[in-house]
Motif scaffolding. Structure first.
Motif, PDB file in Angstrom:
ATOM      1  N   THR A   1      -2.726  45.516  28.299  1.00  0.00           N
ATOM      2  CA  THR A   1      -4.019  46.126  28.917  1.00  0.00           C
ATOM      3  C   THR A   1      -3.443  47.249  29.614  1.00  0.00           C
ATOM      4  O   THR A   1      -2.116  47.569  29.927  1.00  0.00           O
ATOM      5  N   ASP A   2      -4.419  48.423  29.687  1.00  0.00           N
ATOM      6  CA  ASP A   2      -4.015  49.600  30.476  1.00  0.00           C
ATOM      7  C   ASP A   2      -4.837  49.526  31.773  1.00  0.00           C
ATOM      8  O   ASP A   2      -4.325  50.166  32.918  1.00  0.00           O
ATOM      9  N   THR A   3      -6.081  49.287  31.606  1.00  0.00           N
ATOM     10  CA  THR A   3      -7.072  49.185  32.895  1.00  0.00           C
ATOM     11  C   THR A   3      -7.542  47.935  33.034  1.00  0.00           C
ATOM     12  O   THR A   3      -8.598  48.011  33.945  1.00  0.00           O
TER      13      THR A   3
ATOM     14  N   ASP B   1     -17.469  48.924  27.682  1.00  0.00           N
ATOM     15  CA  ASP B   1     -18.021  50.177  28.067  1.00  0.00           C
ATOM     16  C   ASP B   1     -19.424  50.100  27.720  1.00  0.00           C
ATOM     17  O   ASP B   1     -20.234  50.946  28.603  1.00  0.00           O
TER      18      ASP B   1
ATOM     19  N   VAL C   1     -11.998  49.617  18.027  1.00  0.00           N
ATOM     20  CA  VAL C   1     -11.121  48.738  18.229  1.00  0.00           C
ATOM     21  C   VAL C   1     -10.070  48.574  16.958  1.00  0.00           C
ATOM     22  O   VAL C   1      -9.582  47.626  16.203  1.00  0.00           O
TER      23      VAL C   1
ATOM     24  N   ASN D   1      -9.150  45.366  31.624  1.00  0.00           N
ATOM     25  CA  ASN D   1     -10.359  44.877  30.910  1.00  0.00           C
ATOM     26  C   ASN D   1      -9.787  43.620  29.970  1.00  0.00           C
ATOM     27  O   ASN D   1     -10.243  42.626  29.891  1.00  0.00           O
ATOM     28  N   THR D   2      -8.806  44.006  29.055  1.00  0.00           N
ATOM     29  CA  THR D   2      -8.168  42.806  28.334  1.00  0.00           C
ATOM     30  C   THR D   2      -7.782  41.795  28.890  1.00  0.00           C
ATOM     31  O   THR D   2      -7.639  40.575  28.340  1.00  0.00           O
TER      32      THR D   2
ATOM     33  N   GLY E   1      -7.825  55.787  18.533  1.00  0.00           N
ATOM     34  CA  GLY E   1      -7.056  54.823  17.469  1.00  0.00           C
ATOM     35  C   GLY E   1      -5.845  54.568  17.704  1.00  0.00           C
ATOM     36  O   GLY E   1      -4.852  53.741  16.812  1.00  0.00           O
TER      37      GLY E   1
ATOM     38  N   THR F   1      -7.783  49.495  22.089  1.00  0.00           N
ATOM     39  CA  THR F   1      -7.403  50.775  21.818  1.00  0.00           C
ATOM     40  C   THR F   1      -7.649  51.944  22.477  1.00  0.00           C
ATOM     41  O   THR F   1      -8.613  51.925  23.163  1.00  0.00           O
ATOM     42  N   TRP F   2      -6.717  52.986  22.501  1.00  0.00           N
ATOM     43  CA  TRP F   2      -6.626  53.925  23.315  1.00  0.00           C
ATOM     44  C   TRP F   2      -6.577  55.331  22.605  1.00  0.00           C
ATOM     45  O   TRP F   2      -5.680  55.079  21.506  1.00  0.00           O
ATOM     46  N   ASP F   3      -6.803  56.042  22.962  1.00  0.00           N
ATOM     47  CA  ASP F   3      -6.650  57.609  22.491  1.00  0.00           C
ATOM     48  C   ASP F   3      -6.807  57.800  21.088  1.00  0.00           C
ATOM     49  O   ASP F   3      -5.746  58.085  20.197  1.00  0.00           O
TER      50      ASP F   3
ATOM     51  N   TYR G   1     -16.114  56.192  20.765  1.00  0.00           N
ATOM     52  CA  TYR G   1     -14.969  56.551  19.792  1.00  0.00           C
ATOM     53  C   TYR G   1     -15.064  55.719  18.651  1.00  0.00           C
ATOM     54  O   TYR G   1     -14.700  54.891  17.883  1.00  0.00           O
TER      55      TYR G   1
HETATM   56  C1  LIG Z   1      -9.266  58.079  27.005  1.00  0.00           C
HETATM   57  C2  LIG Z   1      -9.449  56.900  26.421  1.00  0.00           C
HETATM   58  C3  LIG Z   1      -9.408  56.812  24.852  1.00  0.00           C
HETATM   59  C4  LIG Z   1     -10.049  55.588  24.268  1.00  0.00           C
HETATM   60  N1  LIG Z   1      -9.983  55.551  22.992  1.00  0.00           N
HETATM   61  C5  LIG Z   1     -10.381  54.464  22.223  1.00  0.00           C
HETATM   62  C6  LIG Z   1     -10.450  54.410  20.812  1.00  0.00           C
HETATM   63  O1  LIG Z   1      -9.963  55.140  20.126  1.00  0.00           O
HETATM   64  N2  LIG Z   1     -11.218  53.525  20.091  1.00  0.00           N
HETATM   65  C7  LIG Z   1     -11.931  52.479  20.887  1.00  0.00           C
HETATM   66  O2  LIG Z   1     -12.363  51.583  20.451  1.00  0.00           O
HETATM   67  N3  LIG Z   1     -11.703  52.417  22.261  1.00  0.00           N
HETATM   68  C8  LIG Z   1     -11.013  53.450  22.689  1.00  0.00           C
HETATM   69  N4  LIG Z   1     -11.183  53.628  24.529  1.00  0.00           N
HETATM   70  C9  LIG Z   1     -11.992  52.422  25.235  1.00  0.00           C
HETATM   71  C10 LIG Z   1     -11.054  51.445  25.516  1.00  0.00           C
HETATM   72  O3  LIG Z   1     -10.382  50.544  24.678  1.00  0.00           O
HETATM   73  C11 LIG Z   1     -11.761  50.437  26.492  1.00  0.00           C
HETATM   74  O4  LIG Z   1     -12.291  51.197  27.707  1.00  0.00           O
HETATM   75  C12 LIG Z   1     -11.128  49.417  26.894  1.00  0.00           C
HETATM   76  O5  LIG Z   1     -12.026  48.112  27.568  1.00  0.00           O
HETATM   77  C13 LIG Z   1      -9.861  49.387  27.619  1.00  0.00           C
HETATM   78  O6  LIG Z   1      -9.216  48.088  27.764  1.00  0.00           O
HETATM   79  P1  LIG Z   1      -8.223  47.603  28.931  1.00  0.00           P
HETATM   80  O7  LIG Z   1      -8.732  47.847  30.286  1.00  0.00           O
HETATM   81  O8  LIG Z   1      -7.594  46.566  28.598  1.00  0.00           O
HETATM   82  O9  LIG Z   1      -7.036  48.855  28.948  1.00  0.00           O
HETATM   83  C14 LIG Z   1     -10.707  54.739  24.944  1.00  0.00           C
HETATM   84  C15 LIG Z   1     -11.010  54.736  26.334  1.00  0.00           C
HETATM   85  C16 LIG Z   1     -10.201  56.004  27.009  1.00  0.00           C
HETATM   86  C17 LIG Z   1     -10.870  56.019  28.736  1.00  0.00           C
END
Ligand SMILES: Cc1cc2nc3c(=O)[nH]c(=O)nc-3n(C[C@H](O)[C@H](O)[C@H](O)COP(=O)(O)O)c2cc1C
Length: 180
Positions: A12-14, A152, A103, A16-17, A64, A60-62, A98
């Motif tokens: 996880t980054d923030t 989200d 995902v 949620n997971t 894909g 998923t972040w950034d 996104y």
């Molecule tokens: C900068 C940024 C990039 C993201 N990129 C994606 C993405 O490419 N695909 C997707 O499905 N979600 C994307 N997300 C949504 C995150 O996956 C989502 O907020 C998730 O709940 C974060 O989980 P975590 O809190 O466990 O890190 C993105 C969110 C942010 C803020």
């Protein structure tokens, strides 16, 4: 069915997971299954040996991109022997923000473990989601390779999705155990 020794491993980054790991564990308890929860950032390869049922969570972040701690674990993943293991995946993303990458990282994890010898359960219908493309979609887009959760945009659906998915996972684990 005997109760499977179950581990939930998430990155996880923030947060949620991780929160979802707790909610999945709570639902498993209602099926009399106690799960251990581990953050992948502290996990070792032999931790995967401890469990018959592995529930792996990844956001998923950034556009894909793969969550950083899972990405750091990539080389270890490639070497895991998961024969006789059963794996269920869950992935977090944002389908409106996104929609071309929804995902995606869950699809990456599915691909990485495709040759590990594990059996996958918990594939999940894409109905009820709106997105244009996802690396996690399989069967001509009809299903995801695991549970897709969108905190989200659709957090109000999460409890019901988790409850139904855990029921499905428990049932599919039982069927596959009987078939083995
Ligand atoms: C900068 C940024 C990039 C993201 N990129 C994606 C993405 O490419 N695909 C997707 O499905 N979600 C994307 N997300 C949504 C995150 O996956 C989502 O907020 C998730 O709940 C974060 O989980 P975590 O809190 O466990 O890190 C993105 C969110 C942010 C803020």
């Amino acid at each position: 069915m005997s109760t499977p020794h179950t581990g939930i491993i998430f990155g996880t980054d923030t947060g949620n997971t991780e929160e979802l790991a707790n909610r999945i564990a709570e639902q498993l308890q209602s099926h009399n299954i106690e799960a251990d929860i581990h953050n992948i950032t502290d996990a070792e390869a032999d931790q995967f040996d401890d469990y018959e049922l592995l529930i792996l969570g990844i956001p998923t972040w950034d556009f894909g991109g793969i969550q950083a701690d899972w990405e750091d674990f990539e080389d270890v993943l490639a070497g895991l022997d998961l024969a006789n293991k059963v794996i269920a995946l869950y992935g977090l993303g944002d389908q409106f923000g996104y929609g071309d990458y929804f995902v995606d990282a869950m699809g990456w994890l599915h691909e990485k473990l495709a040759d590990s010898g594990a059996r996958f359960i918990g594939y999940w219908s894409t109905e009820g989601y709106q997105f244009d493309a996802s690396r996690a979609s399989i069967e001509d887009g009809k299903r995801f390779c695991g549970l897709a959760i969108d905190e989200d945009q659709q957090c109000e659906l999460t409890d019901e999705r988790v409850a139904r998915w855990v029921e499905q996972v428990v049932s599919e684990f039982g069927q596959q155990a009987n078939a083995a």
